[in-house]
Design an enzyme around this catalytic site. Structure first.
Site, PDB file in Angstrom:
ATOM      1  N   HIS A  21       0.835  -1.208   0.000  1.00 49.29           N
ATOM      2  CA  HIS A  21       0.000   0.000   0.000  1.00 49.29           C
ATOM      3  C   HIS A  21       0.868   1.255   0.000  1.00 49.29           C
ATOM      4  CE1 HIS A  21      -3.098  -2.657   2.212  1.00 49.29           C
ATOM      5  NE2 HIS A  21      -3.572  -2.456   0.984  1.00 49.29           N
ATOM      6  N   LYS A  45     -16.812  -4.811   5.115  1.00 46.78           N
ATOM      7  CA  LYS A  45     -15.902  -5.849   5.577  1.00 46.78           C
ATOM      8  C   LYS A  45     -15.810  -5.798   7.097  1.00 46.78           C
ATOM      9  CE  LYS A  45     -12.719  -5.591   1.633  1.00 46.78           C
ATOM     10  NZ  LYS A  45     -11.309  -5.306   1.269  1.00 46.78           N
ATOM     11  N   ARG A  95      -2.572  -6.334  -8.097  1.00 50.15           N
ATOM     12  CA  ARG A  95      -1.461  -7.229  -7.777  1.00 50.15           C
ATOM     13  C   ARG A  95      -1.343  -8.351  -8.790  1.00 50.15           C
ATOM     14  NH1 ARG A  95      -3.745  -7.806  -1.917  1.00 50.15           N
ATOM     15  NH2 ARG A  95      -5.303  -8.628  -3.300  1.00 50.15           N
ATOM     16  N   SER A 133      -3.375  -7.591   2.839  1.00 46.93           N
ATOM     17  CA  SER A 133      -3.728  -7.418   4.249  1.00 46.93           C
ATOM     18  C   SER A 133      -4.267  -8.700   4.855  1.00 46.93           C
ATOM     19  CB  SER A 133      -4.758  -6.293   4.410  1.00 46.93           C
ATOM     20  OG  SER A 133      -4.202  -5.059   4.040  1.00 46.93           O
TER      21      SER A 133
END
Length: 164
Positions: A21, A45, A95, A133
């Site tokens: 990040h 979330k 990613r 994460s």
């Protein structure tokens, strides 16, 4: 006539913020006059850290950035937050190919909600592209060393949770 400031919002839950990040925020700062790392409060979330802690960890991780990067938190629609801060772009990280389909759908929805807001996709440095994460949270939960993946303040915060 002075050109307007190019502001981008880099949104996420950042639960927790990782070196990936941080890398993306700094890459975006090379493209825009200001980058706002926007920590989402209501993302749907279930987060490990509360919003205030995620924002604090992000601020510590970003550190000094010559005023080009700042951290803020928001609730509600991302496009509304972007409009409030005068942003013309959203920064999203990719990613792997698996991220693309979801991210392109988000970009289309955001463009429908605000046709003036562009989405810019950036990829992290090659040595950081595998970090997420969720992997960091799981590794920390199982007692693994996460120091290669997250800033020191995050390492400490994860250790505090494990000690509790």
């Amino acid at each position: 006539m002075t050109a307007s400031k190019r502001i981008a919002v880099y949104p996420g839950t950042f639960d927790p913020i990782t070196f990936g990040h941080v890398d993306l925020a700094h890459r975006a700062a090379r493209l825009f006059d200001e980058v706002i790392v926007a920590v989402a409060g209501d993302s749907g979330k279930r987060t490990l850290f509360p919003l205030d802690k995620r924002r604090s960890l992000a601020e510590q991780a970003i550190g000094e950035s010559d005023g080009k990067i700042r951290v803020a938190s928001f609730d509600g629609l991302l496009v509304e937050f972007a409009q409030e801060v005068g942003a013309t772009a959203l920064v999203r990280g990719l990613r792997a190919v698996s991220d693309f389909e979801y991210e392109i759908q988000l970009a289309a929805i955001n463009r429908r909600l605000n046709s003036e807001l562009e989405t810019v996709f950036l990829s992290p440095a090659e040595d950081l592209g595998f970090i997420s994460s969720s992997i960091v949270r799981e590794l920390a939960r199982l007692g693994g060393d996460v120091a290669d993946f997250v800033p020191p303040a995050v390492v400490e915060a994860l250790a505090d949770i494990n000690r509790a």
